[in-house]
Scaffold this motif. Structure first.
Motif, PDB file in Angstrom:
ATOM      1  N   ASN A 350      15.642  -8.092  -9.165  1.00  0.00           N
ATOM      2  CA  ASN A 350      14.403  -8.853  -9.147  1.00  0.00           C
ATOM      3  C   ASN A 350      13.227  -7.882  -9.117  1.00  0.00           C
ATOM      4  O   ASN A 350      13.413  -6.669  -9.175  1.00  0.00           O
ATOM      5  CB  ASN A 350      14.362  -9.803  -7.936  1.00  0.00           C
ATOM      6  N   ARG A 351      12.033  -8.439  -9.007  1.00  0.00           N
ATOM      7  CA  ARG A 351      10.813  -7.633  -9.071  1.00  0.00           C
ATOM      8  C   ARG A 351      10.238  -7.306  -7.702  1.00  0.00           C
ATOM      9  O   ARG A 351       9.114  -6.800  -7.613  1.00  0.00           O
ATOM     10  CB  ARG A 351       9.753  -8.384  -9.879  1.00  0.00           C
ATOM     11  N   LEU A 352      10.977  -7.549  -6.654  1.00  0.00           N
ATOM     12  CA  LEU A 352      10.442  -7.312  -5.305  1.00  0.00           C
ATOM     13  C   LEU A 352      10.141  -5.840  -5.058  1.00  0.00           C
ATOM     14  O   LEU A 352       9.278  -5.508  -4.239  1.00  0.00           O
ATOM     15  CB  LEU A 352      11.422  -7.835  -4.257  1.00  0.00           C
ATOM     16  N   HIS A 353      10.869  -4.953  -5.741  1.00  0.00           N
ATOM     17  CA  HIS A 353      10.634  -3.526  -5.520  1.00  0.00           C
ATOM     18  C   HIS A 353       9.263  -3.085  -6.022  1.00  0.00           C
ATOM     19  O   HIS A 353       8.793  -1.990  -5.698  1.00  0.00           O
ATOM     20  CB  HIS A 353      11.719  -2.707  -6.227  1.00  0.00           C
ATOM     21  N   ILE A 354       8.592  -3.924  -6.821  1.00  0.00           N
ATOM     22  CA  ILE A 354       7.271  -3.578  -7.360  1.00  0.00           C
ATOM     23  C   ILE A 354       6.174  -3.904  -6.351  1.00  0.00           C
ATOM     24  O   ILE A 354       5.085  -3.315  -6.394  1.00  0.00           O
ATOM     25  CB  ILE A 354       7.027  -4.324  -8.686  1.00  0.00           C
ATOM     26  N   LEU A 355       6.413  -4.830  -5.439  1.00  0.00           N
ATOM     27  CA  LEU A 355       5.366  -5.302  -4.537  1.00  0.00           C
ATOM     28  C   LEU A 355       4.663  -4.187  -3.769  1.00  0.00           C
ATOM     29  O   LEU A 355       3.436  -4.216  -3.633  1.00  0.00           O
ATOM     30  CB  LEU A 355       5.940  -6.341  -3.566  1.00  0.00           C
ATOM     31  N   PRO A 356       5.386  -3.190  -3.223  1.00  0.00           N
ATOM     32  CA  PRO A 356       4.670  -2.139  -2.486  1.00  0.00           C
ATOM     33  C   PRO A 356       3.681  -1.352  -3.332  1.00  0.00           C
ATOM     34  O   PRO A 356       2.754  -0.740  -2.794  1.00  0.00           O
ATOM     35  CB  PRO A 356       5.801  -1.235  -1.976  1.00  0.00           C
ATOM     36  N   ALA A 357       3.870  -1.344  -4.654  1.00  0.00           N
ATOM     37  CA  ALA A 357       2.975  -0.576  -5.530  1.00  0.00           C
ATOM     38  C   ALA A 357       1.755  -1.372  -5.973  1.00  0.00           C
ATOM     39  O   ALA A 357       0.866  -0.809  -6.624  1.00  0.00           O
ATOM     40  CB  ALA A 357       3.752  -0.088  -6.761  1.00  0.00           C
ATOM     41  N   GLU A 362      -4.203  -7.466  -6.452  1.00  0.00           N
ATOM     42  CA  GLU A 362      -3.065  -7.937  -7.246  1.00  0.00           C
ATOM     43  C   GLU A 362      -2.128  -8.797  -6.407  1.00  0.00           C
ATOM     44  O   GLU A 362      -1.642  -9.840  -6.869  1.00  0.00           O
ATOM     45  CB  GLU A 362      -2.308  -6.744  -7.841  1.00  0.00           C
ATOM     46  N   LEU A 363      -1.874  -8.383  -5.159  1.00  0.00           N
ATOM     47  CA  LEU A 363      -1.026  -9.182  -4.274  1.00  0.00           C
ATOM     48  C   LEU A 363      -1.658 -10.541  -3.986  1.00  0.00           C
ATOM     49  O   LEU A 363      -0.965 -11.568  -3.964  1.00  0.00           O
ATOM     50  CB  LEU A 363      -0.778  -8.425  -2.969  1.00  0.00           C
ATOM     51  N   SER A 364      -2.951 -10.546  -3.778  1.00  0.00           N
ATOM     52  CA  SER A 364      -3.639 -11.807  -3.492  1.00  0.00           C
ATOM     53  C   SER A 364      -3.545 -12.777  -4.669  1.00  0.00           C
ATOM     54  O   SER A 364      -3.264 -13.963  -4.499  1.00  0.00           O
ATOM     55  CB  SER A 364      -5.111 -11.544  -3.148  1.00  0.00           C
ATOM     56  N   LEU A 365      -3.765 -12.271  -5.884  1.00  0.00           N
ATOM     57  CA  LEU A 365      -3.660 -13.120  -7.062  1.00  0.00           C
ATOM     58  C   LEU A 365      -2.222 -13.581  -7.287  1.00  0.00           C
ATOM     59  O   LEU A 365      -1.978 -14.723  -7.712  1.00  0.00           O
ATOM     60  CB  LEU A 365      -4.169 -12.371  -8.297  1.00  0.00           C
ATOM     61  N   LEU A 366      -1.266 -12.700  -7.012  1.00  0.00           N
ATOM     62  CA  LEU A 366       0.143 -13.074  -7.183  1.00  0.00           C
ATOM     63  C   LEU A 366       0.527 -14.199  -6.228  1.00  0.00           C
ATOM     64  O   LEU A 366       1.209 -15.165  -6.617  1.00  0.00           O
ATOM     65  CB  LEU A 366       1.034 -11.845  -6.970  1.00  0.00           C
ATOM     66  N   ILE A 471       7.951 -13.262  -1.447  1.00  0.00           N
ATOM     67  CA  ILE A 471       6.743 -12.475  -1.165  1.00  0.00           C
ATOM     68  C   ILE A 471       6.416 -12.542   0.328  1.00  0.00           C
ATOM     69  O   ILE A 471       6.051 -11.533   0.946  1.00  0.00           O
ATOM     70  CB  ILE A 471       5.555 -13.005  -1.997  1.00  0.00           C
ATOM     71  N   GLY A 472       6.535 -13.742   0.929  1.00  0.00           N
ATOM     72  CA  GLY A 472       6.258 -13.886   2.359  1.00  0.00           C
ATOM     73  C   GLY A 472       7.196 -13.071   3.218  1.00  0.00           C
ATOM     74  O   GLY A 472       6.790 -12.486   4.233  1.00  0.00           O
ATOM     75  N   ARG A 473       8.477 -13.011   2.827  1.00  0.00           N
ATOM     76  CA  ARG A 473       9.432 -12.203   3.589  1.00  0.00           C
ATOM     77  C   ARG A 473       9.065 -10.728   3.530  1.00  0.00           C
ATOM     78  O   ARG A 473       9.134 -10.012   4.535  1.00  0.00           O
ATOM     79  CB  ARG A 473      10.838 -12.430   3.041  1.00  0.00           C
ATOM     80  N   TRP A 474       8.654 -10.263   2.325  1.00  0.00           N
ATOM     81  CA  TRP A 474       8.253  -8.858   2.208  1.00  0.00           C
ATOM     82  C   TRP A 474       6.984  -8.603   3.000  1.00  0.00           C
ATOM     83  O   TRP A 474       6.854  -7.566   3.669  1.00  0.00           O
ATOM     84  CB  TRP A 474       8.014  -8.514   0.739  1.00  0.00           C
ATOM     85  N   ALA A 475       6.003  -9.520   2.943  1.00  0.00           N
ATOM     86  CA  ALA A 475       4.746  -9.330   3.677  1.00  0.00           C
ATOM     87  C   ALA A 475       4.992  -9.268   5.180  1.00  0.00           C
ATOM     88  O   ALA A 475       4.364  -8.483   5.896  1.00  0.00           O
ATOM     89  CB  ALA A 475       3.776 -10.468   3.340  1.00  0.00           C
TER      90      ALA A 475
END
Length: 493
Positions: A350-357, A362-366, A471-475
């Motif tokens: 999945n694309r979760l590995h991209i979130l830290p970058a 961008e996170l807010s819009l996502l 996204i919430g779990r990663w945040a």
């Protein structure tokens, strides 16, 4: 799909493993796994018979034919066609030519006709036009090709007299056209190439066969009326393996050593043949004895049934790692099992590995776009919708801060601690950055960051490739002021 497994006597070889044996095994097997070598067709006997009969009628009898080979990606369409052509080359050597076109490479009919000229080896005077035929349009160029491919019955009214008065018949070579990614040729304007090829085959103007390879089952509906009327409407459908044993049989065919292909190499002796026989025998032991390897095969079968993906993810590394010191027959199982359970060349699931970058904006819009999937009960959104949701969320944070909210930091995500709200011009750049990172995927197939049917950059529709819960779990795991605010956005709908 039927698979016949012949019982072979067990190998009794216990001699040394030679460097030549390992080197040839690696070259042979890696070539098959990477698509550069010849792969053995497993199953599809009935489909093979249909394609073989059609091409044989063209090669042996001069009939014009056309057919579609339809099936999912990686199922074996190219392998089937290559196997048929190889068989015909053995029985009808020098009696036909093969022209291969690919929709990804020949993106218009002009490029396609030039590639046909090149592959047929036509002698042309190209000096005046920088490597292109002198003919000015598609029809003239095709007429020149027809002069070389004319059917024997149409050459000089079907008969010619030799200079010495003998009654000789002038014949021409049959040509097999293989159109890979056939659905992309259907998108060409007016489908001129397909129309002319099908017309030649149907009208018996030349002994040609047209094979289209595609993964779209509804591809015939995309043909224009004039093209569809000249297509024979013959097709064969290839299906993915319907059992775990069939899936393993296809995987094994890529890992096995085809000894008949390597025996012709100079210097191959009994030691190399014995090692290859032992290798093939140990592959079945790998399936029977290694629970870890069977788990990988079951996982690949349950998720995708993608044989090529399995080879690339789990087989390339251990095969390339083989040497004379670790390739003894009694160590093959341990080597492959250990490598496949600890090393994979597959990409992230999945694309979760991209979130830290991603940036805060961008996170807010996502998150705003992911919230719209739930709020609006739709799986697509555009920048305007996401930006409005982002402004609404940012306004709530400002209000809470102004009345003494307990939210730490007091800033708007994407705007720093001062509570700044980013403008639309800046935000649209961040939105397109999400598209380039493929966190957002286009709602229309084949459309990326560019134009979408005349719709502006802010109105293009996208799909979010990660879920709001993920996204919430990663945040929540990232912590801090930013993680707390973003996590709250993900939890409170």
């Amino acid at each position: 799909m039927s698979i016949a497994v012949a019982e072979k006597p067990k190998s009794t070889y216990s001699g040394p493993v030679t460097e030549l044996g390992v080197r040839l095994l690696k070259k042979h097997v890696l070539g098959k796994l990477s698509g550069r070598g010849k792969k053995r067709l497993v199953g599809f006997e009935e489909e093979y018979g249909h394609v073989h009969h059609l091409l044989e009628q063209t090669v042996a009898s001069g009939e014009g034919n056309s057919m579609l080979v339809i099936g999912p990606r990686g199922v074996g369409k190219s392998t089937l066609v290559d196997t048929v052509i190889h068989s015909l080359q053995e029985t009808h050597k020098g009696e036909f030519l093969v022209v291969r076109l690919n929709g990804f490479l020949q993106t218009d009919d002009k490029l396609a006709i030039r590639e046909i000229w090149r592959q047929l080896g036509v002698e042309m005077d190209l000096e005046d036009q920088g490597g292109q035929p002198k003919t000015s349009n598609f029809a003239d160029t095709l007429t020149s090709i027809l002069a070389l491919l004319s059917h024997p019955d149409e050459l000089n009214n079907g008969a010619e007299e030799d200079d010495d008065g003998g009654g000789g018949r002038k014949t021409s070579l049959s040509v097999v056209f293989v159109l890979d990614e056939f659905d992309l040729f259907v998108t060409h304007p007016r489908q001129t190439l397909l129309y002319n090829l099908f017309d030649i085959a149907q009208a018996r103007k030349a002994p040609i066969a047209v094979l289209g390879l595609t993964s779209r089952v509804d591809i015939v509906e995309g043909l224009e009326k004039r093209v569809k009327s000249r297509f024979s409407h013959r097709s064969v459908h290839l299906r993915l393996p319907n059992s775990i044993r069939q899936f393993w049989a296809v995987i094994r065919s890529g890992l096995e050593v085809d000894e008949d292909e390597l025996d012709e190499i100079e210097g191959v002796g009994a030691e190399e043949r014995g090692y290859w026989e032992k290798w093939n025998e140990k592959l079945e032991e790998l399936w029977e004895e290694s629970e870890g390897f069977r788990r990988l095969v079951r996982r690949g079968y349950a998720l995708t049934k993608d044989v090529k993906g399995f080879w690339a993810s789990w087989c390339l590394f251990p095969i390339s790692y083989l040497t004379t010191t670790n390739a003894n027959s009694d160590k093959v199982v341990a080597l492959v099992a250990q490598s496949t359970t600890s090393t994979s060349l597959a990409g992230p699931e999945n694309r979760l590995h991209i979130l830290p970058a991603l940036t805060e904006l961008e996170l807010s819009l996502l998150i705003a776009a992911a919230r719209l999937d739930i709020i609006s009960d739709t799986d697509t959104c555009n920048f305007n919708m996401a930006y409005d949701e982002y402004k609404s969320l940012a306004a709530k944070v400002k209000v809470q801060n102004s009345i003494g909210s307990t939210i730490a930091g007091g800033g708007v995500p994407g705007g720093g601690q001062g509570g700044k709200l980013w403008s639309r011009e800046v935000a649209v750049g961040a939105w397109e950055g999400l598209g380039r990172r493929e966190v957002l995927v286009p709602a229309t197939i084949g459309v990326g960051i560019g134009a979408q049917g005349g719709v502006g950059r802010e109105g293009r529709m996208w799909r979010v490739d990660v879920g709001l819960t993920e996204i919430g779990r990663w945040a929540g795991q990232s912590g801090g002021v930013l993680g707390g605010v973003l996590g709250k956005w993900c939890r409170e709908i």
